[in-house]
Write a protein that holds these residues in place. Structure first.
Motif, PDB file in Angstrom:
ATOM      1  N   GLN A  72      38.750  25.007  18.882  1.00  0.00           N
ATOM      2  CA  GLN A  72      40.064  24.783  18.271  1.00  0.00           C
ATOM      3  C   GLN A  72      41.066  25.832  18.737  1.00  0.00           C
ATOM      4  O   GLN A  72      42.226  25.518  19.015  1.00  0.00           O
TER       5      GLN A  72
ATOM      6  N   GLN B 199      42.099  24.971  22.247  1.00  0.00           N
ATOM      7  CA  GLN B 199      43.001  23.816  22.236  1.00  0.00           C
ATOM      8  C   GLN B 199      44.409  24.223  21.818  1.00  0.00           C
ATOM      9  O   GLN B 199      45.394  23.807  22.434  1.00  0.00           O
ATOM     10  N   GLU B 200      44.507  25.048  20.793  1.00  0.00           N
ATOM     11  CA  GLU B 200      45.826  25.496  20.326  1.00  0.00           C
ATOM     12  C   GLU B 200      46.495  26.368  21.371  1.00  0.00           C
ATOM     13  O   GLU B 200      47.714  26.275  21.583  1.00  0.00           O
TER      14      GLU B 200
END
Length: 107
Positions: A91, A94-95
């Motif tokens: 995550q 991805q961010e």
């Protein structure tokens, strides 16, 4: 971004380590059944014959079984924790990619 990749690498190493720990404990449980005197009486028998005899034998009992079951439970929980770390690292990556993409497009 190297922090996210490092975290992901650590998580994958943890997953592999706990998988091996679970396999070792399960193997010790299985082997303790094969060491039963009723099973080892056929020492000259093939492995498949020994496994067939072991299937009819009772599960091993005592401290060894308890210790190995506890090791499996510990490894399982650590495996789940490593998966959570991997998800968090994913995550984060991805961010980071999403935040960096608009900046690249503005040039």
């Amino acid at each position: 971004m190297s922090y996210g990749i490092s975290s992901l690498s650590s998580a994958l190493s943890g997953i592999r380590a706990q998988e091996r720990a679970m396999d070792r404990a399960a193997e010790r449980i299985a082997q303790s059944g094969l060491e039963d005197p009723a099973v080892s009486a056929g020492a000259g028998a093939s492995v498949s014959d020994q496994l067939a005899q072991a299937a009819g034998a009772a599960l091993p009992t005592g401290d060894a079984l308890t210790d190995n079951m506890v090791q499996i439970m510990i490894a399982q929980r650590m495996f789940v924790a490593a998966i959570r770390v991997a998800k968090t690292a994913d995550q984060t990556l991805q961010e980071s990619i999403q935040l960096a993409a608009p900046a690249s497009g503005e040039r």
